[in-house]
Design a protein around this motif. Structure first.
Motif: not given
Length: 534
Positions: A306-335
């Motif tokens: 159930k655990v994913n290790l993401i090594k790409s840096d977080i470049v910004k946060v929006d209302e619903t999740g994080i955007v990492t340096a690899d260009g992906q937006h990942r929705p999250v419930d809790m930071l």
């Protein structure tokens, strides 16, 4: 500094002020109206009621007569970092049986690495047992400390946290015991506070979360309570292991090389369910360049499906999740931000030394200090866990205790020698700074790794660690080098310590000759092969 002008009537009836006769030493009246063993009354203020503040209170009250003590604490409870930090799994990273006062062993630690709430309960118990609470003022925040050269006093501004009211206080000595790990900070990530989900920081956690950790069996706990020798043997064995790894911090030593291999093998074993993670996680720098943490279960948790290790840096946060340096937006419930604390050594409120020098300005480039406990230009000022006081290995509590013993000896000297101000010499500060830099150049701590030891940089000066082992620190603090300090005396009279020819017991008709009791005499051992030659 203009000497205090104090009238003193000599045996001849001459009442000329002492200061007016300073140029004619032969005519200066230097017999002081005090017993030679009279302890000068001193007011001491301690800022902070964490571990350092509690232990300082215990020792000062125990050892220092004529003491007026006040401890200001900004929080609603004592305990410092162990009151503030309650995130899930928060625990000490060294064994609990070494993370306690030497004079107050706890045989009932439930876990090998004790949790934050359990550590907090222990230190509250210590404070209560030794009567510390009556000296402590909670929810009172020191907002300013200025040294007055004329009065030889620290002038304080204190804020009542609830009402916001600011009031003044003064003291002869100031002890900063605010610690290094309580000024938490958010990470500097664009959009972080735009996040609409649950945003948490490890230092402001809702502690209703429950968790499990490595613990002792009921049988082990019972054996500790029933048999003191069993407990002592266990405690000493844990301490011995903790104090036996100093060689692993010295670059190129056999212990350091073998240790790096042992860490790698241990990581591989714990990551066996996802062996591919080893290459992603193994650091490029040697063990101990950054703080070692045992983290029971941490690596194993990363191998959970159930655990994913993401090594790409977080470049910004929006209302619903994080955007990492690899260009992906990942929705999250809790930071959860586990981004630590401000460890720059910069004072959190103005501390102004002799001549109006702010400590923040003095330490703007690097926090030069003496033995981690004081710095030049700041009389009667001592720091618990100041710059160069941490440990990369060994027993930190031992270092705290010995530094407080050191403060105790300094205060006793001020009372005994009738000193109104003592300040470490500039050349002593420079020597200690040079020693630190040369020592650390031989260690793994100087390897290229971003670390709070270096103020969060990769290759800056090491400003957080003691230059040696905790046993080395214990020896260093054992005998203060009084020649490394400068002194100013009450009435500018260096002979004042001699008093007026009396002792306290003589003045109050309490004369005794206990010095002739057998337990007071240091009997030398006779030589076993001694023979009388005629």
């Amino acid at each position: 500094m203009t000497p205090a002008v104090t009238k003193r009537t000599s045996r001849t009836g001459d009442s000329t002020p002492v200061a007016e006769k300073a140029d004619n030493f032969d005519d200066t009246w230097i017999v002081k109206e005090r017993s030679i063993d009279e302890s000068r009354p001193l007011r001491v203020v301690i800022i902070g009621a964490g571990i350092s503040g509690i232990m300082a209170c215990v020792r000062f009250v125990q050892r220092i007569p004529n003491l007026q003590l006040c401890i200001y604490e900004k929080n609603a409870d004592i305990g410092g970092t162990w009151f503030e930090n309650r995130y899930p799994g928060c625990a000490c990273d060294i064994p609990a049986h070494t993370y306690q006062a030497t004079f107050e062993p706890n045989k009932e630690w439930s876990q090998f690495y004790a949790s934050a709430p359990e550590i907090h309960r222990y230190w509250k118990r210590v404070a209560f047992k030794y009567g510390c609470l009556k000296y402590m003022k909670l929810k009172q925040k020191v907002s300013e400390a200025i040294w007055d050269d004329e009065q030889s006093k620290w002038c304080l501004k204190v804020q009542d946290v609830d009402s916001g009211t600011i009031y003044s206080d003064k003291c002869d000595l100031l002890i900063q015991a605010t610690g290094a790990l309580n000024d938490w900070k958010w990470p500097k990530i664009p959009g972080l506070h735009d996040f609409k989900g649950e945003l948490m920081h490890s230092a402001t956690w809702d502690e209703s979360y429950d968790y499990k950790a490595l613990s002792f069996s009921p049988e082990e706990l019972e054996s500790f309570k029933k048999d003191h020798q069993v407990y002592q043997n266990f405690r000493k064995e844990v301490e011995l292991q903790l104090q036996s790894v100093h060689g692993s911090t010295l670059t190129g030593s056999e212990m350091q090389i073998d240790g790096q291999q042992a860490f790698a093998e241990n990581m591989k074993a714990r990551l066996a369910n996802k062996p591919e993670l080893f290459d992603e996680l193994v650091p490029s720098f040697p063990p101990a360049c950054r703080r070692l943490t045992p983290g029971p279960g941490y690596l194993e948790a990363l191998t959970d499906p159930k655990v994913n290790l993401i090594k790409s840096d977080i470049v910004k946060v929006d209302e619903t999740g994080i955007v990492t340096a690899d260009g992906q937006h990942r929705p999250v419930d809790m930071l959860v931000c586990a981004t630590g604390f401000d460890t720059s050594s910069t004072p959190r409120f103005p501390i102004i030394g002799s001549g109006g020098m702010p400590l923040s300005e003095k330490w703007k480039d690097t926090p030069e200090n003496y033995m981690s406990v004081t710095t030049d230009g700041f009389p009667n000022f001592f720091i618990c866990l100041g710059p160069n006081s941490g440990l990369g290995e060994g027993n930190l509590l031992l270092l705290i205790e010995k530094s407080i013993d050191y403060f105790t000896e300094c205060i006793q000297k001020m009372q005994r020698d009738n000193i109104r101000a003592m300040t470490v010499r500039r050349d002593a500060v420079r020597r200690f700074t040079k020693y630190c830099d040369q020592y650390f150049s031989l260690t793994v701590f100087s390897s290229k790794c971003r670390s709070w030891y270096k103020g969060g940089t990769e290759d800056g000066r090491i400003v957080a660690l003691w230059p040696g082992s905790s046993l080395h620190a214990r020896k260093a603090f054992a005998n203060p080098r009084w020649e490394d300090f400068e002194y100013e005396y009450v009435d500018d009279n260096p002979a004042g310590w001699l008093g007026d020819g009396w002792t306290e017991n003589e003045k109050y008709n309490r004369i005794n000759v206990d010095y002739l009791d057998d337990d007071q005499i240091d009997f030398p051992l006779p030589a076993s092969d001694f023979t009388l030659s005629v």
